[in-house]
Scaffold this active site. Sequence first.
Site, PDB file in Angstrom:
ATOM      1  N   VAL A   1      -4.718   4.753   3.548  1.00 32.67           N
ATOM      2  CA  VAL A   1      -5.063   5.684   3.772  1.00 32.67           C
ATOM      3  C   VAL A   1      -4.938   6.276   4.896  1.00 32.67           C
ATOM      4  O   VAL A   1      -5.415   7.675   5.190  1.00 32.67           O
ATOM      5  CB  VAL A   1      -6.418   4.227   4.113  1.00 32.67           C
TER       6      VAL A   1
ATOM      7  N   SER B   1     -10.903   4.865   6.642  1.00 36.11           N
ATOM      8  CA  SER B   1     -11.329   4.220   6.859  1.00 36.11           C
ATOM      9  C   SER B   1     -10.420   3.130   8.066  1.00 36.11           C
ATOM     10  O   SER B   1     -10.831   2.002   8.653  1.00 36.11           O
ATOM     11  CB  SER B   1     -11.420   2.883   5.663  1.00 36.11           C
TER      12      SER B   1
ATOM     13  N   ARG C   1     -11.624 -11.282  13.039  1.00 37.35           N
ATOM     14  CA  ARG C   1     -12.787 -10.921  13.667  1.00 37.35           C
ATOM     15  C   ARG C   1     -13.741 -12.146  13.307  1.00 37.35           C
ATOM     16  O   ARG C   1     -14.357 -13.986  13.574  1.00 37.35           O
ATOM     17  CB  ARG C   1     -14.002  -9.766  14.175  1.00 37.35           C
TER      18      ARG C   1
ATOM     19  N   ASP D   1      -9.329  -5.282   8.652  1.00 39.72           N
ATOM     20  CA  ASP D   1      -8.438  -5.415   9.138  1.00 39.72           C
ATOM     21  C   ASP D   1      -9.305  -6.086  10.182  1.00 39.72           C
ATOM     22  O   ASP D   1      -8.701  -7.280  10.770  1.00 39.72           O
ATOM     23  CB  ASP D   1      -6.998  -4.862   9.664  1.00 39.72           C
TER      24      ASP D   1
ATOM     25  N   ARG E   1     -11.631  -9.159   9.135  1.00 40.44           N
ATOM     26  CA  ARG E   1     -11.277 -10.470   9.009  1.00 40.44           C
ATOM     27  C   ARG E   1     -10.580 -10.717  10.151  1.00 40.44           C
ATOM     28  O   ARG E   1     -10.825 -12.215  10.146  1.00 40.44           O
ATOM     29  CB  ARG E   1      -9.987  -9.335   8.040  1.00 40.44           C
TER      30      ARG E   1
ATOM     31  N   HIS F   1      -2.580   0.536   8.481  1.00 41.41           N
ATOM     32  CA  HIS F   1      -3.665  -0.158   7.459  1.00 41.41           C
ATOM     33  C   HIS F   1      -2.724  -0.473   6.978  1.00 41.41           C
ATOM     34  O   HIS F   1      -2.266  -0.023   5.574  1.00 41.41           O
ATOM     35  CB  HIS F   1      -5.364   0.339   7.526  1.00 41.41           C
TER      36      HIS F   1
ATOM     37  N   ARG G   1       0.707  -1.121  -0.211  1.00 35.06           N
ATOM     38  CA  ARG G   1      -0.232   0.383  -0.072  1.00 35.06           C
ATOM     39  C   ARG G   1       1.210   1.260  -0.385  1.00 35.06           C
ATOM     40  O   ARG G   1       0.379   2.524  -0.474  1.00 35.06           O
ATOM     41  CB  ARG G   1      -0.907   0.307   1.234  1.00 35.06           C
TER      42      ARG G   1
HETATM   43  N1  LIG Z   1      -8.626   1.601   2.705  1.00 32.57           N
HETATM   44  C1  LIG Z   1      -8.863  -0.091   2.455  1.00 32.57           C
HETATM   45  O1  LIG Z   1      -9.078  -0.403   3.018  1.00 32.57           O
HETATM   46  C2  LIG Z   1      -8.696  -0.445   0.947  1.00 32.57           C
HETATM   47  C3  LIG Z   1      -9.624  -1.282   0.487  1.00 32.57           C
HETATM   48  C4  LIG Z   1      -9.164  -1.766  -0.252  1.00 32.57           C
HETATM   49  C5  LIG Z   1      -9.003  -1.376  -1.675  1.00 32.57           C
HETATM   50  N2  LIG Z   1      -9.069   0.806  -0.904  1.00 32.57           N
HETATM   51  C6  LIG Z   1      -7.816   1.920  -1.783  1.00 32.57           C
HETATM   52  O2  LIG Z   1      -8.557   2.258  -2.886  1.00 32.57           O
HETATM   53  C7  LIG Z   1      -8.397   2.926  -4.238  1.00 32.57           C
HETATM   54  C8  LIG Z   1      -9.491   2.313  -5.099  1.00 32.57           C
HETATM   55  O3  LIG Z   1      -9.318   1.419  -5.478  1.00 32.57           O
HETATM   56  P1  LIG Z   1     -10.311   0.817  -6.554  1.00 32.57           P
HETATM   57  O4  LIG Z   1      -9.701  -1.268  -6.676  1.00 32.57           O
HETATM   58  O5  LIG Z   1     -10.822   1.576  -6.770  1.00 32.57           O
HETATM   59  O6  LIG Z   1      -9.621   1.039  -7.525  1.00 32.57           O
HETATM   60  P2  LIG Z   1      -9.871   1.562  -9.271  1.00 32.57           P
HETATM   61  O7  LIG Z   1      -8.129   1.503  -9.814  1.00 32.57           O
HETATM   62  O8  LIG Z   1     -10.398   0.017  -9.913  1.00 32.57           O
HETATM   63  O9  LIG Z   1     -10.483   2.816  -9.188  1.00 32.57           O
HETATM   64  C9  LIG Z   1      -9.831   3.868  -9.510  1.00 32.57           C
HETATM   65  C10 LIG Z   1     -10.678   4.898  -9.810  1.00 32.57           C
HETATM   66  O10 LIG Z   1     -10.973   6.286  -9.016  1.00 32.57           O
HETATM   67  C11 LIG Z   1     -10.659   7.228 -10.256  1.00 32.57           C
HETATM   68  N3  LIG Z   1     -10.084   8.162 -10.795  1.00 32.57           N
HETATM   69  C12 LIG Z   1      -8.276   8.501 -10.207  1.00 32.57           C
HETATM   70  N4  LIG Z   1      -8.568   9.869 -10.857  1.00 32.57           N
HETATM   71  C13 LIG Z   1      -9.808  10.314 -10.685  1.00 32.57           C
HETATM   72  C14 LIG Z   1      -9.288  11.512  -9.599  1.00 32.57           C
HETATM   73  N5  LIG Z   1      -8.885  12.902 -10.020  1.00 32.57           N
HETATM   74  N6  LIG Z   1     -11.522  11.968  -9.478  1.00 32.57           N
HETATM   75  C15 LIG Z   1     -12.724  11.425  -9.332  1.00 32.57           C
HETATM   76  N7  LIG Z   1     -12.065   9.910  -9.730  1.00 32.57           N
HETATM   77  C16 LIG Z   1     -10.596   9.682  -9.784  1.00 32.57           C
HETATM   78  C17 LIG Z   1     -10.350   6.472 -11.135  1.00 32.57           C
HETATM   79  O11 LIG Z   1     -10.629   6.632 -12.679  1.00 32.57           O
HETATM   80  C18 LIG Z   1     -10.898   4.592 -11.324  1.00 32.57           C
HETATM   81  O12 LIG Z   1     -12.071   4.754 -11.784  1.00 32.57           O
HETATM   82  C19 LIG Z   1      -7.082   1.884  -4.060  1.00 32.57           C
HETATM   83  O13 LIG Z   1      -5.945   3.490  -3.882  1.00 32.57           O
HETATM   84  C20 LIG Z   1      -6.976   0.892  -2.931  1.00 32.57           C
HETATM   85  O14 LIG Z   1      -5.307   0.473  -2.569  1.00 32.57           O
HETATM   86  C21 LIG Z   1      -8.919   0.903   0.243  1.00 32.57           C
END
Ligand SMILES: NC(=O)c1ccc[n+]([C@@H]2O[C@H](COP(=O)([O-])OP(=O)(O)OC[C@H]3O[C@@H](n4cnc5c(N)ncnc54)[C@H](O)[C@@H]3O)[C@@H](O)[C@H]2O)c1
Length: 323
Positions: A134, A155, A165, A160, A163, A187, A100
């Site tokens: 994050v 978030s 639990r 985690d 997961r 995270h 990440r």
């Molecule tokens: N916090 C968590 O627990 C957690 C869990 C899973 C994924 N994530 C994170 O969430 C993020 C998204 O993952 P994903 O699988 O949806 O990726 P993804 O590539 O499927 O989607 C990302 C989207 O962001 C859009 N985007 C890019 N720049 C933008 C902007 N300026 N304004 C609006 N939209 C924009 C892209 O067009 C794309 O559709 C990643 O950073 C991933 O690591 C976090």
Amino acid sequence: MSTPPIPPEPLTPLHKVAVVGAGAVGAAIAYASMIRGIADELVLFDVNEAKAEAEVLDLRHGLQFVPSATIVGGGDPAVCAGADVIVFTAGAKQHPGQSRLDLAQSNAALCQSALPQLRALAPEAIVLLVTNPVDVVTMVAQDVLGDPGDRVFGSGTVLDTSRLRVLLANRLGVAVSSVHAAIVGEHGDTSFPLWSSASVGGVPIHQVPTAAGAVLAEGELGALVDEVRQAAYRIIAGKGATSLAIGLATARILEAVRNNERAVLPVSTRHDVEGVGPVCLSLPAVVGRGGVERSLDVPMTDGEREALHRSAATIRSVWSSVG
Ligand SMILES: NC(=O)c1ccc[n+]([C@@H]2O[C@H](COP(=O)([O-])OP(=O)(O)OC[C@H]3O[C@@H](n4cnc5c(N)ncnc54)[C@H](O)[C@@H]3O)[C@@H](O)[C@H]2O)c1
């Protein structure tokens, strides 16, 4: 003498939740939020207009089966105007072999460029960060928005924790809802469990017998934590992204906000960690209509304190490197 009733909280309903980024995670959050009836209006905004519009259409076609809501979206950020909550999922995601933290530079830059405009469109919105890493992204967002407080948070380790639990519940043969255990810190790879306060039905985790009658050995508990830390890598290797559980976890956080629940959830907020300084990471926090009301001062063993320090130092050094 009867106890006087507690006066109800004045609730401000969540009229509008805007999800920024209509990728795998944004779409899953919208889907879970729609099923749980989180807001009157759900908005999906993505710079990829065709993707946002396609997800909106797909979601709308299920409206017969869920609580009623308006679902709109597109490629113009103006669709987010007046939102009560902005959920930020835009940006790069992990690819197989990436951690990440490898996403920090590009996603911090994206956050810096996108958030001021969104804030101008929705000045009162709570901002919930989901984009990885994050904790770093939450720090950057707080800096950009000049709001190191309660209304800009991440978030964190809510996913985690879920997961862990689930794994504990399976191993111990009890309901997931009866397991009280939290993963805290980053995270990411330095996340860690608070075993010293983990319990099932009031019984400390080290004393809870499995259905076969034996308690879980230290090594078995450690293996479960490794499984939690490896979960995203495994899912990404198999299907390219983790999405469904983070969709549900985020909808749960939104629900706590909408209902002013004051639910205790390990979301990412700013803490002053001794020897490290201010840093966003997850510890149990009270979440309600105003965002994060306060964090709980959890008792920790020396080992847990060391792990917290390690997590905090990792996040802070990546945050420093992205400026
Ligand atoms: N916090 C968590 O627990 C957690 C869990 C899973 C994924 N994530 C994170 O969430 C993020 C998204 O993952 P994903 O699988 O949806 O990726 P993804 O590539 O499927 O989607 C990302 C989207 O962001 C859009 N985007 C890019 N720049 C933008 C902007 N300026 N304004 C609006 N939209 C924009 C892209 O067009 C794309 O559709 C990643 O950073 C991933 O690591 C976090």
